[in-house]
Every structure is written in C-alpha cells, then in structure tokens.
Design a protein around this motif. Structure first.
Motif, short mmCIF file in Angstrom:
data_model
loop_
_atom_site.label_atom_id
_atom_site.label_comp_id
_atom_site.label_asym_id
_atom_site.label_seq_id
_atom_site.Cartn_x
_atom_site.Cartn_y
_atom_site.Cartn_z
N GLN A 56 0.82 -1.21 0.00
CA GLN A 56 0.00 0.00 0.00
C GLN A 56 0.85 1.26 0.00
O GLN A 56 0.39 2.33 -0.42
N LEU A 57 2.08 1.15 0.49
CA LEU A 57 2.94 2.32 0.60
C LEU A 57 3.34 2.87 -0.77
O LEU A 57 3.57 4.08 -0.91
N ALA A 58 3.44 2.01 -1.78
CA ALA A 58 3.90 2.45 -3.10
C ALA A 58 2.98 3.50 -3.71
O ALA A 58 3.42 4.61 -4.03
N PRO A 59 1.67 3.21 -3.90
CA PRO A 59 0.81 4.25 -4.47
C PRO A 59 0.65 5.46 -3.55
O PRO A 59 0.47 6.59 -4.03
N ALA A 60 0.73 5.25 -2.24
CA ALA A 60 0.62 6.37 -1.31
C ALA A 60 1.78 7.35 -1.50
O ALA A 60 1.58 8.58 -1.50
N LEU A 61 2.98 6.84 -1.65
CA LEU A 61 4.15 7.70 -1.85
C LEU A 61 4.08 8.41 -3.20
O LEU A 61 4.46 9.58 -3.32
N ILE A 62 3.58 7.72 -4.22
CA ILE A 62 3.41 8.35 -5.54
C ILE A 62 2.42 9.51 -5.44
O ILE A 62 2.65 10.61 -5.98
N LEU A 63 1.31 9.29 -4.75
CA LEU A 63 0.31 10.34 -4.58
C LEU A 63 0.88 11.51 -3.78
O LEU A 63 0.64 12.68 -4.11
N LEU A 64 1.63 11.21 -2.73
CA LEU A 64 2.20 12.25 -1.88
C LEU A 64 3.12 13.17 -2.67
O LEU A 64 3.03 14.40 -2.58
N VAL A 65 4.01 12.58 -3.46
CA VAL A 65 4.96 13.38 -4.22
C VAL A 65 4.27 14.10 -5.39
O VAL A 65 4.46 15.30 -5.60
N GLY A 66 3.46 13.37 -6.13
CA GLY A 66 2.82 13.95 -7.31
C GLY A 66 1.83 15.05 -7.00
O GLY A 66 1.71 16.02 -7.76
N MET A 67 1.11 14.92 -5.89
CA MET A 67 0.09 15.90 -5.56
C MET A 67 0.69 17.28 -5.28
O MET A 67 -0.01 18.29 -5.39
N ILE A 68 1.95 17.32 -4.92
CA ILE A 68 2.62 18.60 -4.69
C ILE A 68 2.59 19.45 -5.96
O ILE A 68 2.49 20.69 -5.88
N PHE A 69 2.61 18.81 -7.11
CA PHE A 69 2.68 19.53 -8.38
C PHE A 69 1.30 19.73 -9.02
O PHE A 69 1.21 20.33 -10.09
N MET A 70 0.25 19.24 -8.40
CA MET A 70 -1.10 19.41 -8.92
C MET A 70 -1.64 20.80 -8.58
O MET A 70 -1.24 21.41 -7.59
N PRO A 71 -2.58 21.34 -9.37
CA PRO A 71 -3.10 22.68 -9.11
C PRO A 71 -4.13 22.69 -7.98
O PRO A 71 -4.70 21.66 -7.63
N PHE A 72 -4.35 23.88 -7.41
CA PHE A 72 -5.49 24.07 -6.53
C PHE A 72 -6.74 24.11 -7.40
O PHE A 72 -6.68 24.37 -8.60
N THR A 73 -7.90 23.85 -6.81
CA THR A 73 -9.14 23.91 -7.61
C THR A 73 -9.51 25.38 -7.82
O THR A 73 -9.37 26.21 -6.91
N PRO A 74 -9.98 25.72 -9.03
CA PRO A 74 -10.33 27.13 -9.31
C PRO A 74 -11.42 27.66 -8.38
O PRO A 74 -11.41 28.84 -8.03
N ARG A 75 -12.35 26.83 -7.99
CA ARG A 75 -13.43 27.29 -7.11
C ARG A 75 -12.89 27.66 -5.72
O ARG A 75 -13.32 28.65 -5.14
N TRP A 76 -11.97 26.87 -5.20
CA TRP A 76 -11.39 27.21 -3.90
C TRP A 76 -10.56 28.49 -4.01
O TRP A 76 -10.59 29.35 -3.12
N LEU A 77 -9.82 28.65 -5.10
CA LEU A 77 -9.01 29.85 -5.29
C LEU A 77 -9.87 31.10 -5.35
O LEU A 77 -9.56 32.12 -4.70
N ILE A 78 -10.95 31.06 -6.11
CA ILE A 78 -11.84 32.22 -6.22
C ILE A 78 -12.47 32.54 -4.87
O ILE A 78 -12.56 33.70 -4.46
N HIS A 79 -12.89 31.51 -4.17
CA HIS A 79 -13.55 31.72 -2.88
C HIS A 79 -12.59 32.32 -1.86
O HIS A 79 -13.03 32.90 -0.87
N HIS A 80 -11.28 32.17 -2.08
CA HIS A 80 -10.30 32.71 -1.15
C HIS A 80 -9.53 33.88 -1.75
O HIS A 80 -8.41 34.19 -1.32
N GLY A 81 -10.12 34.54 -2.74
CA GLY A 81 -9.59 35.80 -3.24
C GLY A 81 -8.42 35.70 -4.18
O GLY A 81 -7.79 36.72 -4.50
#
Length: 578
Positions: free
Chosen positions: A215-240
């Motif tokens: 289980q650790l393999a996909p978890a580590l991939i998600l942990l590292v890769g998610m750093i480079f993913m964008p924030f959602t546009p709706r959350w960004l707009i809601h927070h100015g």
C-alpha cells in the motif's frame, strides 16, 4: 436536458449558453479535456488506496500465519469483527474533519495531509509482526481509516471542482474505477502471497506483510505527485486568488484565458462565491471579516445552514440516504467476507475461495468502465434505478437458492455455483451503477460554501452505515444447536439475509426514482437551479442579480445571446434572398 422551472430565466440562459459553448458530453468531450482527465486520474490514486485497503484485509484474515499472530482476534468472532470494523470507525471520524480541512487548507493540501496519515497507519500495521500483534493492526487500521474516510470525500470534491460539467460525471466516476481497481489488485495479490512459505502451518509472515506493505507504493506516488497538482479554481476564487484561478481554469481547459467559455465559467464561480459571502455577511455580520478564527466559526455556520432551508435540506436527505442505500445493498458484506462466503458455498480450500473472490474484483472493475464513460450521457438517475433493480433481483434469487439447498451444498454443487454466479452478477450491477453514481451524485449537488461539509456529510453516512453493517452481522448469534458451528457473517448468511438486502435495495430504487433529480451536464453552480435554491426568496434573487450585473456576467450572457440572434437572422435573410 430538462432545466428545472424553479430557477430564474437568467439561470436557464447561463445553462444554455454554457452547453452551446462546451459542446457534447461523454467520451468525445474527454478529448478536449485531456489535461484535466490526467489530473483527475492522478488524484484518484486516493481511491485506489481506499479500494486496496478495503479488499486486502478480506484475504489476510483467512491466512494461517496471520491467525497465529492475532490469536483470539481471529478465533473470537467479536474481536475479529473489530479488526475489520475499526477501519470504518476511523473512516467515519475522518469524514468529520474533512470539511474543515478542505475549506481552510484547500482540497489539494487536505489530500496531502491525509496521504501522510495513511502512510503512518500502514507503517503501524506492519509492526504487528512483533509482539504488539493485534494492537498494531487495530491502531494502524484506525489511523488508515481516518485517511481513507477523509480522502473518500475530498478526492471527489477535488475532481468535481476541476472538471467541466460535460465530463464531470466521467471524471468523478474515475474515483470508483480506482477503488475497484484497488479491490481487484488486492484480491489477486492476496491470492498470490497466500503461497509464500506454504498455505498451512509453515506459511511465512511475508504472506500477509507483503500485501499490507505494498500500500505504501501508491501512497508515496500520490504524496509526491500531488505537490505539483493545481489548486481547484473554485477554492481559489472563494479565497480571493482570482488571477491564479483564471490561469488554472485556462490550463485545465486547454484554451486561452480570453476565451468566452473561460470567462463564463470564471464569472459563474465568482458570482456564486460572492453571493454566499454576502449572504453570510448579512446573516452573521460579526463573522464578515476574513480571519482564521472567523473562518473556523463559519465552518459551523455552514454545517448548520445545511438544515436551515428546504432546498438545502433536500440535498442533505439525498446525500445521506443515497449513501445509506449504497451500503445496504450488501456490497461490503460481499467484499469483506467473500472468501468465507465462497468457502461456505462448498469451495472447501482457502485457495479456491480466494480465487473465486478474485473474480469478484475483476467483474466489478470491468463493469465500472463503460458506466464511467457514458454516465454523462445516460444520466445518474436511470443508471441508479436499473442497477438497484438488478442487485435486488440477484439477492432474491440467491435467497431462494439458499432456502432450498442450505444444508446440502456438497451434493448440490450446481446450486452452489448458481449462487456464486448470482454473487458475481450482483457485483456487476453494483459496478456500473451505485459504485460510481452514488459518489458522483453526492459530489455535485452542493453549492460552493457548503460543498466540503455536504460531501463530508454524505461520506459520513456512507462510513457510518459501513461500520454499522459489519458490527450487526458479526454479532449475530446462532439460534439453535443445529447452527452452533456457524459464526460471524455466516450466522447471518441465510435466505433471510439476502431477502433483507434485496428489499432494501428495491426501496433504494424507489427512492431514487421518486426523490432524486437528474443532475447531468449542470455546472456545480447551476445545481442551485434544479434544487430550487434560486427561488428561495426575492432578496436572494435580487442579490444574485446585482452580483451578476456587478461582475459583468449579465452583459456577457445577453451580448452572446444578441450576437447569436443576429447571426440567425442574417442566415435566414441570406437564404430568403436566394
């Protein structure tokens, strides 16, 4: 698509304008949105963690060496029940903090935080090979459950807020594909590692440690890769952070920031965000200033608002009751105890029962793929109804087979295989319907300010019913001496059990048919139209109209409409002159 009459003319105009600009839905629209598909597919590794963790333990429970380490937690059915249900308890707790985490820290960072929790939980479980034994499994599965429960609502939220409406159902449905791929993978890994050191008393500790550690393999991939993913546009707009939101929208859609479709979607999200902020400021002026403490207090206000109006309460009912029926289809009774079920049906060896369980994973995974591809064309409602009727019918057929052959499986193998085939058909019906569609529905029905808490409420209902179900089944006791050797889930797996699940699933079909609206191809902001939120009060309508004029959404829609009208007149005039 039919647009509800409860909305204003402006609402309908926005929907029609957006559909005209975006084009068709379904697989064809995926080609135009290939970038957001990639981001959604990566985020859904969180679903893979959920599915793998859910499926892997059913096989581990039956392994000889694991039983030696767990001692009474395998032989005592009540304690064995806690080994499985402690995950659901942690997951339910995880859904409770998910809304706050996603709103305050963002959907992206919430996924990262929960991935770290997941890794910690898995590491704790692997220490069960030492003297700590069951304590490590219980503690680790609770922490892992917290992460899984939180990810089960934040990942669909993240994907839904990144996805355009024409492929939103498809992309949110990837979560279920990932879950079922995780289940499928775990079943076959269990089948393979069961042979490490032999299947009897000589079995190695690696037989169950390897599937847990993987289980650790996909978890580590998600942990590292998610750093480079964008924030959602709706959350960004809601927070100015509007400039960043416009850039993210442009990147996700693969078109210029000046494109009319980007401008329309951006203004829709901004209008909804402004409306909800001003509504809060009017009702709770002491919380209008944006501070960390006010943000925390506003979370409780948002949760309370879910129960304050009829349209919002309708969303609460749909989300929680849909998840109630998803769990009480009996799907997780099959997934958790599949090896035991197939063993009871005459598959005498652990290896054979694990093999039959592996087929469950394959069928459910394959059944999900076409549903996810075409959910935005077929709609949510018909798929849920047809799937529920199919599952309920399978339950009734299995009940009849059990009633006639319960005590004579060894001499009635054809009946046993017929029951197994109905179990397989049952998971097919679940795979294309309630598996993906329930999560899609719960992820898309909420307005912006309430979305984290609404989805958390639906996920909480899912996990609470997931927890309640195994506890009830595990604690069922034999009623007479003839059943004295049966225990745990097997005590309850008589014809009455399947009739019970079948009746509930038929009721679920009726609930969807009569009470759940069709939501395909609506933006998350346009969902207010179909639920009647736009017509709650004249003051709300006026506030939204003022915001639409203030930010230029009104002008954008009417200018586009007039341009289309002029073109149509010109074309007709040209044709007439010829």
């Amino acid at each position: 698509m039919v647009i509800a009459n409860t909305g204003s003319g402006m609402d309908r105009t926005i929907v029609e304008k957006r559909l005209a600009l975006a084009g068709s839905s379904g697989p064809a629209a995926l080609i135009k949105n290939i970038r957001v598909f990639g981001i959604a597919a990566f985020a859904c590794i969180g679903g893979l963690l959920y599915g793998y963790n859910q499926g892997v333990f059913s096989g581990v429970l039956t392994m000889n060496n694991f039983g030696q380490h767990m001692g009474p937690y395998i032989s005592d059915q009540t304690k064995k029940g806690w080994l499985t249900s402690i995950l659901e308890l942690g997951a339910w707790f995880g859904t409770l903090y998910s809304g706050f985490l996603a709103e305050i820290f963002s959907r992206k960072y919430a996924i990262l935080i929960n991935t770290c929790l997941f890794i910690i939980g898995v590491i704790v479980q692997t220490t069960a090979v030492s003297a700590s034994g069951a304590s490590s499994i219980l503690g680790g599965r609770f922490v892992t459950g917290m992460a899984i429960g939180s990810l089960s609502m934040i990942v669909p939220m993240y994907v839904a807020e990144c996805a355009p409406p024409e492929v939103r159902g498809l992309l949110v449905g990837l979560q279920q594909v990932a879950i079922e791929f995780g289940i499928l993978t775990s079943f076959w890994i269990d089948y393979g590692t069961n042979y490490i050191g032999g299947t009897g008393a000589t079995q190695s500790e690696a037989a169950w440690l390897v599937p847990l550690c993987l289980q650790l393999a996909p978890a580590l991939i998600l942990l590292v890769g998610m750093i480079f993913m964008p924030f959602t546009p709706r959350w960004l707009i809601h927070h100015g952070r509007e400039a960043e939101a416009r850039k993210v929208l442009s990147t996700l859609r693969g078109i210029s920031q000046d494109n009319e479709l980007i401008e329309l979607e951006f203004l829709e999200i901004k209008a909804q965000s402004m409306f909800e902020k001003r509504s809060v400021a009017e009702r709770f002026p002491h919380l209008a200033e944006y501070t960390a403490w006010n943000t925390i207090k506003l979370q409780f206000v948002s949760i309370g608002s879910l129960f304050m109006t009829r349209p919002m309460f309708r969303r609460v009912v749909i989300a929680t009751v849909t998840m109630f029926f998803q769990q009480w289809t009996g799907i997780n009774a099959v997934l958790y105890y599949a090896p035991s079920i197939f063993s009871y049906l005459g598959q005498s060896t652990n290896t054979t029962s694990l093999l039959a369980t592996g087929v469950v994973g394959i069928l459910m995974f394959l059944a999900t793929l076409p549903a996810v591809l075409y959910i935005d064309r077929l709609g949510r409602k018909p798929v849920l109804v047809v799937g529920a009727i199919g599952m309920a019918t399978c339950h009734i057929i299995i009940a009849v087979i059990f009633a006639r052959n319960e005590h004579q499986w060894p001499t009635h193998q054809s009946a046993a295989w017929a029951a197994i085939a109905m179990v397989w058909l049952f998971v097919v019906h679940f795979g294309y319907s309630w598996g993906p569609c329930a999560w899609i529905l719960v992820a898309e029905i909420w307005p912006l300010s309430a979305r984290p808490y609404g989805i958390a409420l639906g996920a909480s209902s899912n996990w609470m019913n997931n927890l309640y179900r195994p506890c009830v089944l595990i604690h069922r006791r034999p009623s007479n001496a003839r059943h004295a050797q049966r225990n745990g889930i097997i005590n309850f797996l008589l014809s009455g059990t399947f009739i019970f699940f079948g009746v509930l699933t038929f009721i679920g079909a009726a609930f969807v048919w009569f009470f759940v609206p069709e939501t395909k191809c609506l933006t998350l902001e346009e969902m207010d139209t179909i639920f009647g939120s736009s017509g709650i009060a004249a003051a709300d309508q006026q506030r939204m109209a003022d915001i639409n004029r203030e930010i230029g959404l009104d002008d954008l829609i009417h200018v586009g409409s007039r341009s289309s009208g002029d073109e149509e007149v010109g074309e007709k005039g040209y044709a007439h002159s010829e």
